[in-house]
Motif scaffolding. Structure first.
Motif, PDB file in Angstrom:
ATOM      1  N   GLU B 150       0.845  -1.231   0.055  1.00  0.00           N
ATOM      2  CA  GLU B 150       0.041  -0.112  -0.010  1.00  0.00           C
ATOM      3  C   GLU B 150       0.817   1.313   0.056  1.00  0.00           C
ATOM      4  N   LYS B 159      -4.932   2.287  -8.793  1.00  0.00           N
ATOM      5  CA  LYS B 159      -5.803   3.113  -8.554  1.00  0.00           C
ATOM      6  C   LYS B 159      -6.056   4.002  -9.642  1.00  0.00           C
ATOM      7  N   GLU B 231      -4.249   9.171  -0.121  1.00  0.00           N
ATOM      8  CA  GLU B 231      -4.118   7.923   0.213  1.00  0.00           C
ATOM      9  C   GLU B 231      -2.724   7.187   0.379  1.00  0.00           C
ATOM     10  N   GLU B 234      -0.823   8.665   3.444  1.00  0.00           N
ATOM     11  CA  GLU B 234      -1.484   7.818   4.409  1.00  0.00           C
ATOM     12  C   GLU B 234      -0.954   6.520   4.699  1.00  0.00           C
ATOM     13  N   GLU B 235      -1.139   5.932   3.801  1.00  0.00           N
ATOM     14  CA  GLU B 235      -0.452   4.352   3.908  1.00  0.00           C
ATOM     15  C   GLU B 235       0.890   4.304   4.238  1.00  0.00           C
TER      16      GLU B 235
END
Lengths: 333, 333
Positions: B150, B159, B231, B234-235
């Motif tokens: 991730e 994504k 994202e 964040e990961e």
């Protein structure tokens, strides 16, 4: 007597049915996988031909008799696909007329008996497909494991695997899925899952087959598992809603047929899924598919030769489903 | 004069350096990929041997002279990996002593010059690894494309692909990524992406290579692209935080070294990433790695033969990095 062939070509098997113009099913033939995106045109066409040869042998009918063959093949969707596969099929000289559709099209025809509606399939992959009263078509999701099969069994299985590695690292919440997966794969330690997945090349089908473990954990109240299933329900609803919006049928009493292994997690998926769809299309009626995709292909073939799919036809199809055993008709529900 | 070998074995290439006990680098050799999880033990060991033979030839040193070889290999992490690969390495009879580590271990040694700290790598894959003052180790993320990488380039690229199919279906917001991807892959229509991804078998590296397109779209204010990068940040922060918590270094002035292509999206990733880490470990100091992983392996080898990595050694390593050109030392920053 006139005869039609109906072919359902998928990623695992190809199934061919034969029916007369009264709706009597005379047998089925099985071939290997026929998704040409995965195995190439040659092998896909071979699988189709094999299933047809088998059913012709079983039904003892001369090939020349077929007025129409209707095929619904996985991996066929763009005009280039229809050209490539259509050309190869014509070379087989199977019938006077060939109707070539994608797999979701015949599945919807079987599910709704050729009426307008939406079909949502959530097995290893996930696809929504619909047709409105004017014949307008729409499709969503079903782009495969890289481009997106959100809400599918593969998606759920992969999220379960990732939830467990996240928990191991301390990146995510502890989950019952850890012990369940260790047990399921007979691992000494969770780290051995790396070998099981990559060196042993776990297939997409095998990853999708982890869905029941997620369901089991969710039933025991595991928050991580519950969230995975809720996300899947959300994705499946989003797919159906996208189709409904494209069809502009938000205000109609449209039928949405639900099928695929993921929906076996009934109480964990269905209420949320239905609720989300009803927010957008409140009059939606949720149904189980009335007939399987191969019979949808038969219906389309019969209509092509001018046979109306009336109650009498449906009764005969149903009766022969029961007789043939392996074919799924609504008589078995 | 005593000599050490340092080997950095990755999924794409294997790099071997040779150094004397004063810190002079005498050359580098390159071999093929050596992640044994992907290509098997035999090929991995062959690649290692090839890189070593090349550097020995370049440096004109007799093999018998090596006191220690330190290897950091991708795909080595569990005790079974060390056993399997270690046994195969012993068979090569390379040096009096073999130090076998995973790739993140030597990368951290290079980044912090063998001091405690955390390294976060976000390239095609994503891994966080750290060591505290007491020598306790912790790792997070880096489980590969199925079990989880991730925040990696692959994750971002996938994504992006999915955002575009979602937009096409009406399942998701319209995004600049659609036109960018059509342009990038030279597609006639977006539907042709199915062929490009599956039939042409787009590699994970090629999918990771879509990251710059996401960055470009985000810079133009595309909400979907911005969310994908957020994202990822964040990961990556979650991975570092998991390592810091496992090391119990929340209150320390720990160095976190940042590397990998994903971080090239500087202003789009770094502020958010750093902010999230600082919430948990406010005294964290973020650094760029001081030396590349292969030099980390050299440092570990030198320490093993009793050489302290002091300023004099570092100066010589640095000077020879500049001389050898292709090796990345902090002199080039």
């Amino acid at each position: 007597m006139r005869y039609v062939l109906g072919v359902d070509g998928g990623g695992t098997i190809t199934k061919c049915l034969i029916a007369d113009d009264k709706g009597n099913l005379l047998g089925q033939g099985i071939g290997g996988p026929s998704n040409y995106q995965v195995i190439g045109v040659r092998k896909a066409i071979d699988a189709v031909e094999m299933s047809i040869k088998e059913v012709i042998r079983i039904a003892s009918i001369r090939k020349a008799k077929f007025e129409v063959i209707c095929l619904g093949l996985a991996g066929v969707g763009r005009s280039i696909d229809y050209e490539v596969v259509g050309k190869a099929l014509k070379g087989l000289n199977l019938a006077q007329k060939i109707i070539l559709q994608h797999d979701a099209f015949i599945a919807l025809a079987g599910a709704t008996i050729c009426r307008s509606g939406v079909l949502i399939i959530a097995g290893t992959g996930a696809t929504a497909f619909g047709i409105n009263e004017e014949g307008r078509r729409a499709r969503a999701n079903g782009w495969g494991f890289i481009l997106g099969d959100e809400g599918s069994g593969y998606d759920i299985g992969q999220k379960a695997l990732r939830a467990v590695t996240r928990a191991y690292d301390g990146r995510g919440e502890a989950t019952l899925l850890t012990s369940r997966l260790i047990q399921y794969f007979k691992l000494k330690s969770l780290l051995d899952i790396v070998q099981r997945v990559y060196r042993d090349k776990l297939s997409r089908r095998e990853i999708a087959a982890l869905t029941p473990l997620v369901v089991e954990a969710a039933k025991k109240g595991d928050r991580v598992a519950i969230l995975i299933l809720k996300e899947a329900a959300e994705e499946l609803a989003t797919s159906v809603v996208a189709v409904i919006k494209n069809l502009k049928t938000e205000k109609e009493k449209l039928e949405v047929a639900i099928t695929g292994g993921v929906f076996k997690a009934r109480e964990l998926i269905l209420p949320y899924f239905k609720g989300r769809v009803k927010e957008v299309a409140p009059k939606t009626r949720f149904i189980e598919p009335r007939f399987e995709p191969a019979i949808g292909a038969i219906f389309l073939g019969l209509r092509e030769i001018g046979v109306e799919i009336d109650d009498e036809i449906l009764k005969r199809v149903n009766d022969s489903c029961a007789r043939l055993g392996e074919i799924k008709g609504n008589v078995k529900k």
